[in-house]
Enzyme design. Structure first.
Site: not given
Length: 662
Positions: A537, A580
């Site tokens: 992430d 993301e």
């Protein structure tokens, strides 16, 4: 407009519908006025509110949607005129149009026949897909595309309510066939829902491009004298309808065989569309509006089952469906066997070519058939595949024919796109026939997107028989089917690749990774091999978008994707899992090795962040990583992903730029 639309006559309508009037009561007046407002740039919210408020049921539906959690308004609104202050005129028009259509057309009338739930869900799916696709390709008015997607199938409701033939019974039987259901409608019902929808749309004063999209969303339309924008408009609806069916979101509870018109690929650059984002947009809209229209969104298991069924059904597409002489083929009574008119069931070019050669040998009795592909830069034709009566052969594989400045039968065939018999009378022909050891050769062109890509060559190399001119038209039809089959194979390959990959980063998308991880998990269980998963992430990703714009955020995601791809092995599966967040499936990797991999990734992204420090001042680029590994008590692949997610959460909680193993 009548000539462009090729509308059925009033007498044609009377033959297929029980009603004699030209309107569907309770629908035409409100909908026509709503469409007029939606296409009037000077229309005000007062105009829209006045129309909607004439019907309490529509007003209630619109306000219910506007006040839903989907729009997350801070205070409840109680009047249509207030809605525009929060949502904007275009969004309110879209909601009003949908509610009007639902209340006056879909919900009203007898419910004893076709299940309107499937129909309405399909309409909403195609509408949201149309708007998303229009935005993707830069179409100037995505809202118009939404309207077309919403109304593209409303002819089915007319057939269901007023058709002389029971439409529900028709649907149960029609979807057992391999051909398009709209053609079965024409045969059984007497008219297709596309023509019927265009008929009513024209009668009610729909904008021309809307009526065109309704009539041509299942058929070829290259012959229409349309501007590029109107061509794209129809293509958007065609593609949206195709995508909806492939996602298991059809207008009935069945999987229909579909073909995507060549015009779509000619007018829309499919490889530039972020299909994952388009599908996600559809999912979001449908999930958040489903309860207002009283239907349930399919579960993930149902969705996968629908997708599998759709793909299985699509694999039997008849590639010759859009052939201009299709009906002539089926109406002719000739001695050719079924292999010639049978569909190309494969979507692999090599199998399509092989099947075509075998069919020609079998049905026309040629001793030898071969494919001559056009090699444009070298201006020559080269034999790429050859079938003799006793099987495939490489004997002619090295043979080529020059088409450079030689006005012979081969060049004429390429230029005129017509079959030609090569008999040695023109320059260069005799030398070619000698190399092929024949005195005659028949060459027939096959095309892709109206461009000749090769020739079918055939001869009687063994029997020495003379080629009969009467075969020309039949073999030309076969060549036409071959070209269309290759077009479909190419489109399928591109669509399949797009469906498996994230449009922004080029990595595998979530659905593809989940499927591959399932295979890896089964192997780990059955063969007792190590398996690890890394969830990655981007730290403080929102700040990149807030401080430098969405283009900066997209750029960051692309850079990280390239880094992950570069540092992963060919046996690993690298994908974008959403937003993301990335995932890497590390096959044959135990926990210590997974930790080493994650640390390498962390350092590589940190190094990349230092390089980007001037581009993104004050904001370092780093990632947090969570790792999980397969153990004997791990129940399933989802448990493996959940453990990696938990580890990622711990890494984020501990601070940026961390690796945590679970």
């Amino acid at each position: 407009m009548d000539n462009i639309l090729s509308l059925p006559s009033d007498s044609d309508i009377k033959k297929v519908l029980k009603r004699n009037d030209k309107e569907l009561p309770g629908f035409a007046q409100v909908m026509a006025k709503m469409l007029t407002l939606c296409n009037d740039p000077d229309a005000t919210i007062g105009d829209v509110a006045k129309l909607v408020e004439t019907d309490p049921s529509i007003t209630a539906k619109v306000l219910g949607i506007v006040n839903s959690a989907f729009f997350n308004l801070r205070s409840r609104i109680s009047a249509i005129s207030e809605a525009v202050l929060f949502l904007g005129l275009d969004e309110v028009k879209k909601i009003c149009l949908g509610a009007t259509f639902f209340e006056k057309m879909v919900k009203s009338g007898p419910q004893k026949q076709v299940d309107r739930t499937f129909f309405w869900r399909h309409c909403l799916c195609v509408a949201s897909l149309s708007q998303a696709l229009a935005a993707e390709i830069g179409y100037p008015t995505p809202e118009d595309a939404y309207t077309a997607g919403l109304l593209h199938d409303f002819g089915k409701i007319a057939l269901d309510r007023f058709g002389r033939v029971n439409y529900a019974v028709f649907c149960k039987n029609a979807f057992n066939c391999t051909g398009p259901s709209v053609e079965a409608e024409r045969d059984v019902m007497g008219i297709g829902h596309d023509d019927l929808g265009a008929y009513y749309g024209h009668r009610w004063g729909f904008p021309q491009k809307l009526s065109l999209a309704i009539q041509y969303h299942h058929r070829r339309f290259n012959h229409l004298d349309l501007c590029k924008e109107d061509m794209q408009f129809i293509c958007i609806v065609c593609l949206a309808d195709f995508l909806a069916w492939t996602q298991g979101m059809g207008s009935v509870d069945a999987i229909a065989p579909l073909s995507l018109q060549p015009e779509v690929e000619q007018n829309i650059q499919l490889d530039r569309i972020n299909f994952e984002a388009v599908i996600q947009k559809m999912d979001e809209e449908i999930e958040n509006t489903a309860k207002f229209y009283e239907f349930k969104f399919p579960s993930s298991d149902q969705y996968r089952a629908n997708l599998l069924k759709a793909n299985l059904k699509l694999s039997s597409i008849n590639s010759a469906y859009f052939s201009p002489k299709q009906k002539e083929i089926h109406q002719k009574k000739h001695s050719m066997t079924a292999s010639i008119t049978a569909p190309h069931c494969s979507l692999e070019p090599e199998k399509i070519l092989s099947a075509t050669l075998k069919a020609i040998c079998q049905d026309f009795g040629f001793d030898r058939v071969y494919i001559l592909r056009a090699i444009s830069p070298l201006r020559r034709l080269q034999v790429v595949k050859c079938l003799q009566q006793d099987g495939f052969s490489n004997h002619l594989a090295s043979h080529y024919i020059s088409t450079d400045k030689v006005d012979n039968g081969f060049l004429q065939c390429l230029r005129n796109k017509e079959p030609v018999v090569i008999n040695g009378t023109l320059p260069g022909e005799k030398e070619v026939l000698e190399r092929f050891s024949v005195f005659q050769m028949l060459v027939v062109p096959f095309c892709s997107h109206d461009k000749v890509i090769g020739l079918l060559g055939m001869d009687y190399a063994v029997s020495g028989k003379k080629i009969e001119p009467g075969l020309f038209s039949s073999i030309a039809l076969v060549a036409n089917e071959l070209g269309l089959a290759l077009e479909n194979a190419s489109a399928y390959k591109k669509a399949k690749s797009a469906s498996l990959h994230d449009g922004l980063t080029g990595l595998l998308n979530r659905m593809a990774v989940d499927d591959l991880l399932k295979e890896s998990f089964i192997k780990a269980v059955s063969e007792d091999t190590p398996l690890s998963v890394a969830m990655i992430d981007v730290d403080f990703f929102k700040k990149f978008n807030d401080m430098f714009g969405h283009q900066a955020g997209d750029s960051v995601l692309k850079l990280i994707a390239k880094a992950l791809k570069k540092m992963s092995r060919p046996t690993d599966y690298v994908g974008r899992y959403g937003g993301e967040e990335f995932i890497v499936v590390l096959n044959n990797t135990d926990p210590p090795k997974a930790g080493v991999y994650a640390e390498r990734i962390r350092k590589e992204i940190e190094r990349l962040g230092h390089l980007l420090s001037d581009r993104f001042p004050g904001l370092g680029l780093t990632v947090s990583i969570g790792i999980s590994s397969f153990e004997h008590d791990t129940k399933n692949k989802q448990a493996l992903v959940s453990k990696a997610d938990e580890a990622l959460y711990k890494a984020k909680k501990a601070g940026r730029n961390r690796v945590v193993s679970q």
